[in-house]
Motif scaffolding. Structure first.
Motif, PDB file in Angstrom:
ATOM      1  N   GLN A   1      22.383  -6.951  -4.235  1.00 12.78           N
ATOM      2  CA  GLN A   1      23.495  -6.568  -5.127  1.00 12.78           C
ATOM      3  C   GLN A   1      23.276  -5.193  -5.733  1.00 12.78           C
ATOM      4  OE1 GLN A   1      23.475 -10.228  -7.196  1.00 12.78           O
ATOM      5  NE2 GLN A   1      25.278 -11.030  -6.106  1.00 12.78           N
TER       6      GLN A   1
ATOM      7  N   GLU B   1      25.733  -2.031  -5.079  1.00 15.50           N
ATOM      8  CA  GLU B   1      26.408  -1.331  -6.192  1.00 15.50           C
ATOM      9  C   GLU B   1      26.101   0.163  -6.155  1.00 15.50           C
ATOM     10  OE1 GLU B   1      25.349  -3.349  -9.846  1.00 15.50           O
ATOM     11  OE2 GLU B   1      26.328  -5.152  -9.057  1.00 15.50           O
TER      12      GLU B   1
ATOM     13  N   SER C   1      29.752  -3.813  -1.404  1.00 17.53           N
ATOM     14  CA  SER C   1      29.612  -5.121  -2.060  1.00 17.53           C
ATOM     15  C   SER C   1      28.845  -6.077  -1.147  1.00 17.53           C
ATOM     16  CB  SER C   1      30.995  -5.713  -2.363  1.00 17.53           C
ATOM     17  OG  SER C   1      31.646  -6.024  -1.149  1.00 17.53           O
TER      18      SER C   1
END
Ligand code: HGY
Ligand code: MN
Ligand code: MN
Length: 396
Positions: free
Chosen positions: A297, A301, A306
């Motif tokens: 994640q 980011e 995503s």
């Protein structure tokens, strides 16, 4: 080895020498035919349940408290000759030895070929035994898709099976004990100097699909700072997985990867990658997968991409029945060892006493064409399994 010879070429890739025997493939269908023939030759009664599990009954097929033997015939892509088939042929060989000596089993003895153990096609490991045990919902299984987008329901229907028959199996309630023989997938028995061992436990393990999404664009015309390339987060995740698993004394593998659309001169729009992770304890495994997910994640980011993570199949820790384990270890004077590999015996262990016998693997290599076991060790495995059947199915 003579029992393995007739299937030595089934599903074998001429280039790699590995076996490509995914569930319900032409190779798998040929193996099913072979299994049926082997059952017939021995006067065993063949039954296939609604999940494609084949069962060859020595003794009444509606009998109770059966002693189940066997393993699976499907393989991972480019698998070895032994993972699965060794357990099936050793079971037939044990039946042969006992029939030769005029042994009359006091309970039915059943040789199984469990369907889709590797989950190589639809993603869920041990689908056949999980469905039979009620540990996998039929609706979920039937909706699983293969790499060509075909659902399990379509595939089994095309093979003449009824998708409505998929689900918990009545025959399993009539099994009292399961003993699965398997090639060792490691080198513990080499260190122990033993041809055969008895399993103590299976590490908790599972498969998670990581779905990274970015923005497709031109490989030449898009400046590096302007990109939303999902491969970057994937790559960072792979490196994090190695670091985290190493630190935890656990395992993390990304062995399957799809990059879309897959053009050399285009930034991809999507990466799907499958994590196989295993650890000594369930909490350790959960913590490791959470840490790998967090790393994915953060990396996504950073790139304006995503990631979504979906668990595809997760298996809890298994401790095999202690009484049965000790009984077999004493009977065979065999060492006891845990394993990081999953098995149908693990899936069935919450329902009934199960045990596993491992046959020494000199290199420890498995899930690869070079997987191997010596003929003498395979023979020792058959002798051990024969002794186990004599012990567990002998007149009381
Ligand atoms: O993947 C496994 O652990 C097993 O060999 N099916
Ligand atoms: Mn395997
Ligand atoms: Mn196996």
């Amino acid at each position: 080895m003579s029992l393995l010879a007739p299937i030595a070429d089934v599903g074998r890739h001429p280039g790699t020498g590995g076996y490509r025997r995914s569930a319900w493939s032409d190779a798998d269908m040929a193996l099913r035919e072979w299994f049926a023939g082997e059952a017939r030759q021995r006067g065993l009664v063949l039954v296939e349940d609604g999940n494609g599990n084949q069962l060859a009954w020595w003794g009444a097929e509606d009998g109770h408290d059966a002693l189940l033997l066997g393993s699976h015939l499907d393989s991972v892509p480019d698998g070895g000759a032994y993972d699965g088939p060794l357990g099936v042929v050793s079971s037939f060989a044990a039946v042969d030895a006992l029939q030769r000596e005029g042994f009359r089993p006091a309970r039915p003895v059943v040789v199984a070929n469990f369907a889709d153990e590797e989950g190589a096609r639809f993603g869920v490991a041990c689908a056949g035994s999980r469905l039979a045990a009620g540990a996998l919902a039929p609706e979920r299984a039937l909706a699983l898709t293969d790499r060509d987008g075909r659902t399990m329901a379509e595939v089994v229907r095309a093979r003449g099976r009824d998708p409505l028959a998929v689900g918990p199996a009545e025959w399993l309630t009539r099994v009292g004990t399961f003993v699965e023989l398997h090639v060792e997938q490691g080198r513990s028995l080499v260190h122990d100097g033993a041809a055969v061992g008895v399993a103590s436990a299976i590490w908790p393990h599972g498969r998670w699909r990581f779905d990274f999404r970015g923005e497709a664009n031109h490989a030449g015309a898009t400046p590096m700072p302007d990109r939303h390339d999902p491969v970057q987060a994937f790559a960072a995740t792979v490196l994090a997985a190695r670091r985290l698993a190493t630190a935890a004394g656990a395992r993390a593998t990304f062995g399957r990867l799809d990059v879309e659309p897959g053009g050399t001169n285009a930034i991809p729009s999507r990466v799907q990658a499958w994590l196989d992770s295993r650890a000594a304890g369930e909490a350790d495994l959960a913590e490791l997968v959470a840490a790998i997910t967090a790393a994915a994640q953060t990396a996504a980011e950073d790139d304006g991409t995503s990631v979504e993570v979906v668990a595809e199949s997760v298996s809890p820790a298994v401790s095999f029945d202690a009484g049965l384990r000790d009984r077999l270890a004493t009977l065979l004077d065999a060492p006891v060892l845990p394993t990081g590999a999953g098995h149908d015996a693990g899936v069935l262990s919450p329902l009934l006493p199960t045990a596993m016998l491992f046959v020494r693997n000199p290199t420890g290599v498995s899930h690869a064409p070079s997987e191997f076991a010596d003929d003498d060790d395979c023979a020792a495995g058959v002798e051990a399994l024969t002794a186990v059947v004599r012990d567990l199915a002998g007149a009381s």
